[in-house]
Design a protein around this motif. Structure first.
Motif, mmCIF file in Angstrom:
data_model
loop_
_atom_site.group_PDB
_atom_site.id
_atom_site.type_symbol
_atom_site.label_atom_id
_atom_site.label_comp_id
_atom_site.label_asym_id
_atom_site.label_seq_id
_atom_site.Cartn_x
_atom_site.Cartn_y
_atom_site.Cartn_z
ATOM 1 N N SER A 156 0.776 -1.079 -0.093
ATOM 2 C CA SER A 156 0.031 -0.089 0.147
ATOM 3 C C SER A 156 0.824 1.293 0.200
ATOM 4 N N LYS A 157 2.159 1.264 0.691
ATOM 5 C CA LYS A 157 2.955 2.449 0.496
ATOM 6 C C LYS A 157 3.495 2.543 -0.602
ATOM 7 N N PHE A 158 3.878 1.338 -1.267
ATOM 8 C CA PHE A 158 4.807 1.394 -2.661
ATOM 9 C C PHE A 158 3.691 2.006 -3.816
ATOM 10 N N GLY A 159 2.170 1.493 -3.538
ATOM 11 C CA GLY A 159 1.167 2.021 -4.574
ATOM 12 C C GLY A 159 0.994 3.698 -4.047
ATOM 13 N N GLY A 160 1.032 4.056 -3.019
ATOM 14 C CA GLY A 160 0.705 5.560 -2.623
ATOM 15 C C GLY A 160 2.013 6.245 -3.150
ATOM 16 N N GLU A 161 3.410 5.611 -3.201
ATOM 17 C CA GLU A 161 4.272 6.523 -3.816
ATOM 18 C C GLU A 161 4.033 6.713 -5.144
ATOM 19 N N MET A 162 3.623 5.408 -5.976
ATOM 20 C CA MET A 162 3.230 5.617 -7.237
ATOM 21 C C MET A 162 2.402 6.649 -7.604
ATOM 22 N N GLU A 163 1.551 7.082 -6.949
ATOM 23 C CA GLU A 163 0.420 7.969 -7.249
ATOM 24 C C GLU A 163 1.376 9.282 -7.031
ATOM 25 N N VAL A 164 2.217 9.401 -6.090
ATOM 26 C CA VAL A 164 2.919 10.949 -6.105
ATOM 27 C C VAL A 164 3.880 10.955 -7.191
ATOM 28 N N TRP A 165 4.506 9.835 -7.570
ATOM 29 C CA TRP A 165 5.437 10.105 -8.862
ATOM 30 C C TRP A 165 4.536 10.495 -9.955
ATOM 31 N N ARG A 166 3.183 9.778 -10.168
ATOM 32 C CA ARG A 166 2.297 10.140 -11.230
ATOM 33 C C ARG A 166 2.358 11.672 -11.193
ATOM 34 N N GLY A 167 1.748 12.115 -9.929
ATOM 35 C CA GLY A 167 1.838 13.669 -9.858
ATOM 36 C C GLY A 167 2.644 14.632 -10.394
ATOM 37 N N THR A 168 4.131 14.015 -9.978
ATOM 38 C CA THR A 168 5.152 14.725 -10.987
ATOM 39 C C THR A 168 5.309 14.693 -12.276
ATOM 40 N N GLN A 169 4.645 13.781 -12.920
ATOM 41 C CA GLN A 169 4.285 13.809 -14.245
ATOM 42 C C GLN A 169 3.316 14.731 -14.773
#
Ligand SMILES: NC(=O)c1ccc[n+]([C@@H]2O[C@H](COP(=O)([O-])OP(=O)(O)OC[C@H]3O[C@@H](n4cnc5c(N)ncnc54)[C@H](OP(=O)(O)O)[C@@H]3O)[C@@H](O)[C@H]2O)c1
Length: 332
Positions: A156-169
């Motif tokens: 769940s923390k890995f998935g949360g981080e992926m959302e944040v990286w998506r935000g940078t895009q």
């Protein structure tokens, strides 16, 4: 205006205190129920800072309640996202994934919609990749291997981080911190600081794994400094010491004048223990307290490299000996 999520938790409450002490600007904090606000108040009391506590603007919102979150974002320029669900009980898997992934996606989407200048996301070392040998340090660049076993919390923390990286895009500026096990004043009967309570009760077992630890003061101090800096779209490991579990438990026992844990529990004993815990939980309907994920973590030996944040901020972590000594005085 700064917005803090998870403000009634260990990290969020200490972050609020430091933001207000350092006069970073006015602060709005989200909460879910009024009783939890008392936990934050107790932290401010411990530091004789009740006058600062009165300056917090509280706004009720759940990470999964978009209309309430939208209200909380009005007039905000910077966001610290500390809220998350931490559980190793398999029954919590669905809600934890929703909270930590969908909840983080909501924060990221609102940061983009409200043109937030910078978001600080609190991730975890659980969201980093694993090294296959203990002597190879884990860095911010170590790749996540989906083939390996990961706890629901780590996923769940890995998935949360992926959302944040998506935000940078999508144009959002972010800072991600990946702390180890965090120790701080208050919250002695829950979360990581519960370890002191367990040792105080005379916990007799230790395992051959390692624990990466860090003080909550260092975590919030790095978060504030990274947010003030020009650095963006980077993740930073926050760990002061990589310790043998035995050494950690023995050190705490000595501080609390308790008998140190003397029985090593190995792979077989741990496998038996988590299965027994599952069986008892079915019979009693109580929450799981010892799971397969905890058993696996307690045997893992990892070494986290913290040179990135040390060099970026010219930062020196407080050693576990110093912060646990201080913590034990307040715990007593
Ligand atoms: N503690 C550690 O050792 C550690 C280590 C590495 C990373 N982290 C990460 O650090 C962050 C903070 O952890 P912590 O130790 O401060 O956790 P904590 O003490 O358990 O606090 C969690 C916070 O999140 C809030 N929260 C949970 N679900 C929510 C939801 N659906 N909507 C709104 N708020 C919600 C809680 O609010 P309520 O008071 O209403 O429950 C509480 O304020 C988390 O992201 C965690 O994954 C923690």
């Amino acid at each position: 205006m700064i917005l803090v999520t998870g403000a009634t938790g260990l990290v969020g409450s200490h972050l609020l205190l430091h933001l207000l002490q350092q006069e970073e600007g006015s602060v709005r904090a989200i909460y879910r129920n009024t009783q939890s606000i008392n936990k934050t108040k107790q932290v401010f009391e411990l530091y004789h800072a009740l006058a600062l506590f009165e300056q917090i603007q509280w706004q009720q919102a759940d990470l999964l309640d978009l209309p309430a979150l939208e209200k909380a974002f009005e007039g905000v320029t910077r966001v610290y996202h500390c809220a998350a669900m931490i559980s190793f009980d398999p029954k919590d898997e669905h809600l934890m994934r929703k909270t930590n992934i969908e909840g983080t996606a909501n924060i990221v989407n609102l940061c983009i919609a409200y043109q937030i200048a910078k978001l600080c996301h609190v991730s975890s070392i659980a969201a980093l990749g694993e090294s296959l040998h203990p002597s190879t340090p884990i860095t911010e660049k170590t790749e996540w291997n989906p083939e390996l076993y990961h706890s629901d919390y780590a996923l769940s923390k890995f998935g949360g981080e992926m959302e944040v990286w998506r935000g940078t895009q999508e144009g959002l500026d972010v800072i991600i911190v990946n702390p180890g096990v965090i120790f701080g004043r208050g919250f002695y009967r829950e979360g990581s600081s519960e370890l002191l309570y367990k040792v105080h009760q005379g916990f007799p077992f230790y395992t051959s794994g390692t624990t990466a630890v860090v003080s909550v003061e260092d975590v919030v101090s790095c978060m504030i400094r990274l947010m003030r800096s020009n650095h963006k779209n980077e993740r930073y490991i926050l760990v002061s010491d990589n310790l043998d579990n035995r050494e950690l438990l023995h050190f705490i026992a000595a501080l609390l004048h308790k008998k140190p844990a003397s029985f090593e529990i190995g792979r077989f004993g741990l496998a038996l223990a988590w299965r027994l815990d599952a069986f008892i939980s079915v019979l009693t309907r109580k929450k799981r307290s010892f799971t397969r994920a905890i058993a696996k973590a307690s045997l893992s030996r990892f070494n986290y490299d913290t040179s990135k944040v040390e060099q970026t901020l010219s930062f020196q972590f407080i050693s576990y000996r110093d912060f646990l000594t201080e913590l034990s005085k307040s715990f007593k």
